[in-house]
Design a protein around this motif. Sequence first.
Motif, PDB file in Angstrom:
ATOM      1  N   ASP A 117      55.460  36.669  39.281  1.00 52.84           N
ATOM      2  CA  ASP A 117      55.032  37.249  38.007  1.00 52.84           C
ATOM      3  C   ASP A 117      54.532  38.660  38.262  1.00 52.84           C
ATOM      4  N   GLU A 118      55.325  39.655  37.887  1.00 54.94           N
ATOM      5  CA  GLU A 118      54.953  41.047  38.114  1.00 54.94           C
ATOM      6  C   GLU A 118      54.062  41.606  37.005  1.00 54.94           C
ATOM      7  N   GLN A 119      53.821  40.859  35.945  1.00 53.32           N
ATOM      8  CA  GLN A 119      53.025  41.353  34.826  1.00 53.32           C
ATOM      9  C   GLN A 119      51.543  41.027  34.989  1.00 53.32           C
ATOM     10  N   ALA A 120      51.209  39.747  35.161  1.00 52.53           N
ATOM     11  CA  ALA A 120      49.803  39.333  35.219  1.00 52.53           C
ATOM     12  C   ALA A 120      49.455  38.588  36.490  1.00 52.53           C
ATOM     13  N   ARG A 121      50.392  38.481  37.445  1.00 47.80           N
ATOM     14  CA  ARG A 121      50.147  37.769  38.698  1.00 47.80           C
ATOM     15  C   ARG A 121      49.651  36.347  38.453  1.00 47.80           C
ATOM     16  N   GLN A 122      50.236  35.694  37.450  1.00 52.32           N
ATOM     17  CA  GLN A 122      49.891  34.308  37.167  1.00 52.32           C
ATOM     18  C   GLN A 122      50.819  33.374  37.938  1.00 52.32           C
ATOM     19  N   GLY A 123      50.218  32.443  38.665  1.00 49.87           N
ATOM     20  CA  GLY A 123      51.015  31.393  39.266  1.00 49.87           C
ATOM     21  C   GLY A 123      51.359  30.343  38.225  1.00 49.87           C
ATOM     22  N   TRP A 124      52.201  29.387  38.620  1.00 47.43           N
ATOM     23  CA  TRP A 124      52.560  28.321  37.685  1.00 47.43           C
ATOM     24  C   TRP A 124      51.321  27.520  37.287  1.00 47.43           C
ATOM     25  N   PRO A 142      51.024  46.711  34.169  1.00 47.76           N
ATOM     26  CA  PRO A 142      51.700  45.550  34.763  1.00 47.76           C
ATOM     27  C   PRO A 142      51.323  45.352  36.222  1.00 47.76           C
ATOM     28  N   GLY A 143      50.902  44.125  36.542  1.00 50.51           N
ATOM     29  CA  GLY A 143      50.539  43.792  37.900  1.00 50.51           C
ATOM     30  C   GLY A 143      49.210  44.332  38.357  1.00 50.51           C
ATOM     31  N   SER A 144      48.444  44.978  37.459  1.00 45.35           N
ATOM     32  CA  SER A 144      47.196  45.613  37.891  1.00 45.35           C
ATOM     33  C   SER A 144      46.036  45.353  36.946  1.00 45.35           C
ATOM     34  N   GLN A 145      46.233  45.511  35.624  1.00 45.96           N
ATOM     35  CA  GLN A 145      45.131  45.389  34.672  1.00 45.96           C
ATOM     36  C   GLN A 145      45.557  44.571  33.456  1.00 45.96           C
ATOM     37  N   ILE A 146      44.616  43.742  32.993  1.00 43.67           N
ATOM     38  CA  ILE A 146      44.795  42.985  31.757  1.00 43.67           C
ATOM     39  C   ILE A 146      43.591  43.224  30.871  1.00 43.67           C
ATOM     40  N   GLN A 147      43.675  42.779  29.629  1.00 44.47           N
ATOM     41  CA  GLN A 147      42.571  42.943  28.696  1.00 44.47           C
ATOM     42  C   GLN A 147      42.646  41.888  27.608  1.00 44.47           C
ATOM     43  N   VAL A 167      40.591  44.201  36.170  1.00 43.00           N
ATOM     44  CA  VAL A 167      41.494  44.438  37.305  1.00 43.00           C
ATOM     45  C   VAL A 167      41.922  43.099  37.887  1.00 43.00           C
ATOM     46  N   LEU A 168      43.213  42.914  38.051  1.00 40.54           N
ATOM     47  CA  LEU A 168      43.727  41.677  38.629  1.00 40.54           C
ATOM     48  C   LEU A 168      43.450  41.627  40.127  1.00 40.54           C
ATOM     49  N   ALA A 169      43.197  40.428  40.627  1.00 42.42           N
ATOM     50  CA  ALA A 169      43.000  40.240  42.062  1.00 42.42           C
ATOM     51  C   ALA A 169      44.317  40.478  42.802  1.00 42.42           C
ATOM     52  N   THR A 170      44.226  41.066  43.952  1.00 41.79           N
ATOM     53  CA  THR A 170      45.423  41.308  44.763  1.00 41.79           C
ATOM     54  C   THR A 170      45.857  40.018  45.443  1.00 41.79           C
ATOM     55  N   MET A 171      47.090  39.993  45.864  1.00 40.77           N
ATOM     56  CA  MET A 171      47.590  38.810  46.550  1.00 40.77           C
ATOM     57  C   MET A 171      46.938  38.657  47.921  1.00 40.77           C
ATOM     58  N   GLY A 172      46.564  39.766  48.546  1.00 42.38           N
ATOM     59  CA  GLY A 172      45.855  39.682  49.817  1.00 42.38           C
ATOM     60  C   GLY A 172      44.503  39.008  49.685  1.00 42.38           C
ATOM     61  N   SER A 173      43.767  39.357  48.620  1.00 45.08           N
ATOM     62  CA  SER A 173      42.458  38.735  48.409  1.00 45.08           C
ATOM     63  C   SER A 173      42.604  37.263  48.039  1.00 45.08           C
ATOM     64  N   ARG A 174      43.646  36.915  47.316  1.00 42.30           N
ATOM     65  CA  ARG A 174      43.859  35.512  46.976  1.00 42.30           C
ATOM     66  C   ARG A 174      44.212  34.697  48.229  1.00 42.30           C
ATOM     67  N   PHE A 175      44.968  35.299  49.127  1.00 42.27           N
ATOM     68  CA  PHE A 175      45.279  34.608  50.387  1.00 42.27           C
ATOM     69  C   PHE A 175      44.015  34.400  51.221  1.00 42.27           C
ATOM     70  N   LEU A 176      43.160  35.422  51.274  1.00 43.85           N
ATOM     71  CA  LEU A 176      41.903  35.295  52.014  1.00 43.85           C
ATOM     72  C   LEU A 176      41.038  34.177  51.435  1.00 43.85           C
ATOM     73  N   ALA A 177      40.949  34.111  50.109  1.00 41.66           N
ATOM     74  CA  ALA A 177      40.156  33.051  49.479  1.00 41.66           C
ATOM     75  C   ALA A 177      40.720  31.674  49.819  1.00 41.66           C
ATOM     76  N   ARG A 178      42.040  31.549  49.849  1.00 40.66           N
ATOM     77  CA  ARG A 178      42.659  30.259  50.166  1.00 40.66           C
ATOM     78  C   ARG A 178      42.378  29.860  51.613  1.00 40.66           C
ATOM     79  N   VAL A 179      42.364  30.829  52.522  1.00 37.63           N
ATOM     80  CA  VAL A 179      42.082  30.529  53.932  1.00 37.63           C
ATOM     81  C   VAL A 179      40.646  30.049  54.096  1.00 37.63           C
ATOM     82  N   VAL A 180      39.695  30.752  53.472  1.00 35.08           N
ATOM     83  CA  VAL A 180      38.288  30.370  53.595  1.00 35.08           C
ATOM     84  C   VAL A 180      38.050  28.983  52.997  1.00 35.08           C
ATOM     85  N   ASP A 181      38.600  28.738  51.806  1.00 42.50           N
ATOM     86  CA  ASP A 181      38.424  27.408  51.196  1.00 42.50           C
ATOM     87  C   ASP A 181      39.119  26.323  52.015  1.00 42.50           C
TER      88      ASP A 181
END
Length: 245
Positions: free
Chosen positions: A222-229, A81-86, A94-108
């Motif tokens: 979402d603590e399971q798959a880190r899926q946003g709406w 939960p919150g780390s790996q899916i298959q 491996v799921l992307a971390t929220m820190g990396s998703r924030f960095l991607a949003r800043v660059v874009d």
Amino acid sequence: MTNPYGQPPGQQPYGQYPQTGPQPYGQPSGGFQQPYPQSGYPAYGPPQGYPGQPQYGQPPYGQPQYGGTPPMPGQAHIVVPGSQIQFRHTPPLVLATMGSRFLARVVDGLIIGVPLTILVLILQLAVLAGDPSTWWIFLLFLPLTSLSVLVYEGAMLATRGATVGKNVAGIRIVTEQSAGQPGAGIGGGPAFTRLATMVLPGLIPCVGGLVELLVVLSPFFDEQARQGWHDKAAKTYAISTKALY
């Protein structure tokens, strides 16, 4: 000295003779029976669990072992939960971390925001230098940011599964179909569904910005798959492309 039978030591009692003939098959000389079989196998059948063969009731190697009800089509199995899916045809991802998703949003945001800011400033100077009463024309540029995000991010996710910012942060957006194909896009339908859910609420007056912010922050819910709406609407997942050490 004699034994109780009256015979000297070293002699058999009267009427008994040593067994010198052939013994039954599998019995050693002297009449003693082996308590265990001669092979290395257990006494009741061959060994269980031959190497290279799955046990009864286990899935073949290379397939995920789903616990309970398998996931619905298009959805991933939660390994950690919150780390790996298959998915059914992939190894654990491996799921992307929220820190990396924030960095991607800043660059874009910088890639889209800087040119738009320059464009708006140029138009503002042109309007003010001409007829200041035409200030209302700036209302037409309010949807410009949303349309730019739809074109830029939608096209790149549809064809490559990642924007420039996501490549910098080591993120790739995948669906069940594209997860097993490195570098593949998620297709136009999922890409624009994902972005429309995230961007279009910002066009609503007054509350639109708040709704858009909640959508961006929704992966935290979402603590399971880190899926946003927006991910849930498009059945997409943000996975990491960086090697783990």
